[in-house]
Design a protein around this motif. Structure first.
Motif, mmCIF file in Angstrom:
data_model
loop_
_atom_site.group_PDB
_atom_site.id
_atom_site.type_symbol
_atom_site.label_atom_id
_atom_site.label_comp_id
_atom_site.label_asym_id
_atom_site.label_seq_id
_atom_site.Cartn_x
_atom_site.Cartn_y
_atom_site.Cartn_z
ATOM 1 N N GLU A 9 0.769 -1.254 0.000
ATOM 2 C CA GLU A 9 0.000 0.000 0.000
ATOM 3 C C GLU A 9 0.795 1.295 0.000
ATOM 4 O O GLU A 9 0.256 2.344 -0.335
ATOM 5 N N LEU A 10 2.070 1.248 0.366
ATOM 6 C CA LEU A 10 2.795 2.512 0.497
ATOM 7 C C LEU A 10 3.058 3.151 -0.872
ATOM 8 O O LEU A 10 3.589 2.497 -1.763
ATOM 9 N N ALA A 11 2.673 4.420 -1.011
ATOM 10 C CA ALA A 11 2.977 5.154 -2.244
ATOM 11 C C ALA A 11 4.422 5.647 -2.148
ATOM 12 O O ALA A 11 4.749 6.419 -1.255
ATOM 13 N N LEU A 12 5.255 5.180 -3.073
ATOM 14 C CA LEU A 12 6.680 5.511 -2.994
ATOM 15 C C LEU A 12 7.006 6.739 -3.827
ATOM 16 O O LEU A 12 6.486 6.901 -4.927
ATOM 17 N N PRO A 13 7.891 7.594 -3.327
ATOM 18 C CA PRO A 13 8.352 8.715 -4.164
ATOM 19 C C PRO A 13 9.251 8.198 -5.292
ATOM 20 O O PRO A 13 9.756 7.080 -5.213
ATOM 21 N N GLU A 14 9.425 9.022 -6.334
ATOM 22 C CA GLU A 14 10.379 8.710 -7.413
ATOM 23 C C GLU A 14 11.734 8.326 -6.835
ATOM 24 O O GLU A 14 12.182 8.931 -5.854
ATOM 25 N N GLY A 15 12.381 7.349 -7.437
ATOM 26 C CA GLY A 15 13.760 7.085 -7.062
ATOM 27 C C GLY A 15 13.928 6.232 -5.817
ATOM 28 O O GLY A 15 15.022 6.127 -5.279
ATOM 29 N N VAL A 16 12.856 5.611 -5.336
ATOM 30 C CA VAL A 16 12.972 4.721 -4.178
ATOM 31 C C VAL A 16 12.315 3.382 -4.496
ATOM 32 O O VAL A 16 11.238 3.334 -5.097
ATOM 33 N N GLN A 17 12.980 2.292 -4.138
ATOM 34 C CA GLN A 17 12.404 0.950 -4.302
ATOM 35 C C GLN A 17 12.441 0.235 -2.961
ATOM 36 O O GLN A 17 13.399 0.381 -2.213
ATOM 37 N N LEU A 18 11.424 -0.572 -2.708
ATOM 38 C CA LEU A 18 11.445 -1.398 -1.503
ATOM 39 C C LEU A 18 11.962 -2.779 -1.845
ATOM 40 O O LEU A 18 11.762 -3.290 -2.938
ATOM 41 N N SER A 19 12.662 -3.403 -0.908
ATOM 42 C CA SER A 19 13.078 -4.794 -1.092
ATOM 43 C C SER A 19 13.123 -5.461 0.278
ATOM 44 O O SER A 19 12.874 -4.815 1.301
ATOM 45 N N SER A 20 13.412 -6.754 0.288
ATOM 46 C CA SER A 20 13.370 -7.487 1.548
ATOM 47 C C SER A 20 14.646 -8.301 1.744
ATOM 48 O O SER A 20 15.338 -8.614 0.789
#
Ligand SMILES: *Cc1c(COP(=O)(O)O)cnc(C)c1O
Length: 497
Positions: free
Chosen positions: A216-227
């Motif tokens: 659900e998190l809206a990410l800003p440009e230039g950011v990626q989530l990973s685990s």
């Protein structure tokens, strides 16, 4: 070499893409297209150092044009990567997997790294693989690692990712769900790119909070989530190395001849550690049986007996908490090897919708050629800690004791005569109060248990836990589950932490 999703072979990624993505878009896990190209040079094994073995394994898995594209000599590129990652972080010098002889078998000690759990072997490397995959693919985005932990993953991930450029890490742990030692390891982490939060609730609350953020998190440009969980192929591959290293140790100790089979008994939770042993076998290592050891959460033991995987059951909180798991994610990779992508996808769909699936008797028979299974409860593992210490003066933690207990019964039943190696996944000091209870010794709190265990056994406190009691608490945030999403959004918006 391409990596395919376990649920759809049309999803094909380069090694760099697979490492950066972690999990495939369809929810599947990445698997190498074939093991034929991954054959290890067994003739050289006995003369290779631990780090050289790691580098060779990584080169086999990831050494195509997507990684180190400018480098002709991939082997030296991966050797340098391993040197950057491991340096002298393992107390046994070059060897991250020293062997101890115990009562006719061997214990592979995987806990000599910075946080005293086997997860260090992979989590010291994964950040460097991610950095290299970013550089190789010219990805400019900042990567934010989000991890929920019941204890060991958090510490090991923080240690691995601490002060790595271009990556930040946020770890959530259940406020009263980890051991005091595990909590102090995490909240004293000094890395400028690290953030650690306690969550009011249990591990599942933290875990479902993290899943919600991913969705659900809206990410800003230039950011990626990973685990940093063990679904990433970049975390699995480094673990393959210690199976080869152990075989090489046994060769050099003249305990086996090249080609002799060796059995490995593995304390199992998410099925990542044991799966690396299966990968080693497919890469040419003479592995006999892999024995999957579970605690009271014996969903895997029952699966290997009956062919039915059923997660609809009570969850037991045990003294081997890193194995308290009802969904062993990496089992999906074994299913893929045996059943192929289409059936694997169908089984995973059943697991998601009904909480269970059943494989065919032919599939089960094929799996049973590779893997045996057993389980031990807390009482049995405590008895094992005490009896092995009293008989052989060897000190083991609760997770290792589960495996040793399963090993003894498996050996009596199977009468297998090949060399056996039990994997030891944590230092006894990491679970000192449980180990002291198993030994019938008194103590006052967890830190006292560490000191009294040391006084009683004389076993050296590993450097990763030395002075743990006096480490400064840096991270003090405590969140309600419902606050996690907002919190991560705000942290990502901040330039520096
Ligand atoms: C994570 C862990 C395990 C389980 O390993 P999996 O790869 O999840 O099967 C066992 N013991 C300890 C101490 C661990 O930290």
């Amino acid at each position: 070499m391409f990596y395919l999703s376990t649920r759809n072979e049309k999803i094909r990624k380069t090694p760099a893409e697979a490492i950066l993505q972690g999990i495939a878009r369809d929810g599947g896990l990445y698997m190498p297209e074939s093991f034929e190209a991954l054959k290890f040079p067994m003739d050289k094994l006995a003369s290779m150092s631990a780090k050289e073995i790691s580098a060779k394994v990584l080169e086999l898995f990831f050494g195509d044009s997507s990684m180190f594209p400018e480098s002709e000599d991939k082997n030296s590129a991966f050797n340098a990567l391993v040197e950057r990652a491991y340096g002298s972080k393992f107390a046994e010098g070059d060897d991250y997997a020293p062997l101890s002889a115990v009562d006719g078998a061997y214990v592979m000690e995987l806990y000599h790294g910075p946080t005293c759990a086997f997860k260090d072997v992979a989590l010291q490397i994964l950040p460097h693989l991610i950095v290299e995959a970013k550089r190789s693919t010219k990805l400019e985005d900042e990567i934010v690692i989000l991890t929920a932990t019941s204890g060991d993953t958090g510490g090991a991930a923080l240690s691995g990712f601490s002060d790595i450029d271009g990556i930040k890490i946020i770890v959530f742990y259940p406020k009263n769900g980890t051991s005091t030692v595990q909590e102090r390891q995490m909240v004293s982490c000094e890395g400028k790119n690290t953030c650690v939060c306690a969550v009011v609730g249990n591990f599942d609350d933290a875990q479902s909070g993290v899943k919600k953020i991913f969705a659900e998190l809206a990410l800003p440009e230039g950011v990626q989530l990973s685990s940093a969980n063990s679904i990433n192929i970049g975390r699995l591959a480094p673990q393959v190395a210690y199976y080869f290293k152990t075989y090489s140790n046994l060769l050099n100790m003249n305990k086996i001849k090249m080609g002799d089979k060796v059995n490995f008994i593995v304390p199992t939770g998410n099925f990542g550690d044991i799966l690396a042993g299966l990968f080693a076998k497919k890469m040419g290592l003479p592995v006999g049986k892999l024995v999957c050891a579970s605690n009271e959460n014996k969903v895997l033991t029952e699966f290997f007996e009956s062919g039915t995987y059923n997660k609809n059951r009570a969850f037991h909180v045990t003294k081997s908490p890193s194995m308290d798991i009802l969904i062993s994610s990496n089992l999906e990779r074994l299913l893929y090897i045996v059943c192929g992508a289409e059936k694997c996808a169908a089984y995973m769909k059943d697991l998601n919708t009904k909480g269970e699936y059943t494989i065919t008797s032919e599939e089960l028979a094929e799996i049973r050629e590779l893997i045996d299974a057993g389980y031990a409860d807390d009482k049995a593992s405590y008895e094992t800690i005490k009896s092995v210490y009293e008989k052989d003066a060897y000190l083991m933690d609760t997770h290792t004791a589960v495996a040793w207990n399963v090993y003894e019964r498996w050996l009596a039943e199977s009468k297998n005569e090949d060399t056996c190696v039990v994997l030891s996944t944590a230092s006894a000091y990491k679970f000192a109060s449980s180990v002291m209870n198993a030994l019938d010794k008194d103590f006052d709190g967890e830190f006292d248990a560490v000191n009294k265990l040391n006084a009683y056994t004389g076993v050296k406190i590993p450097y990763g836990l030395d002075g743990i009691e006096s480490r400064k608490v840096i991270h003090k945030t405590v969140l309600e589950k419902g606050e996690m999403l907002d919190f991560v959004g705000k942290m990502i918006a901040k330039k520096t932490w």
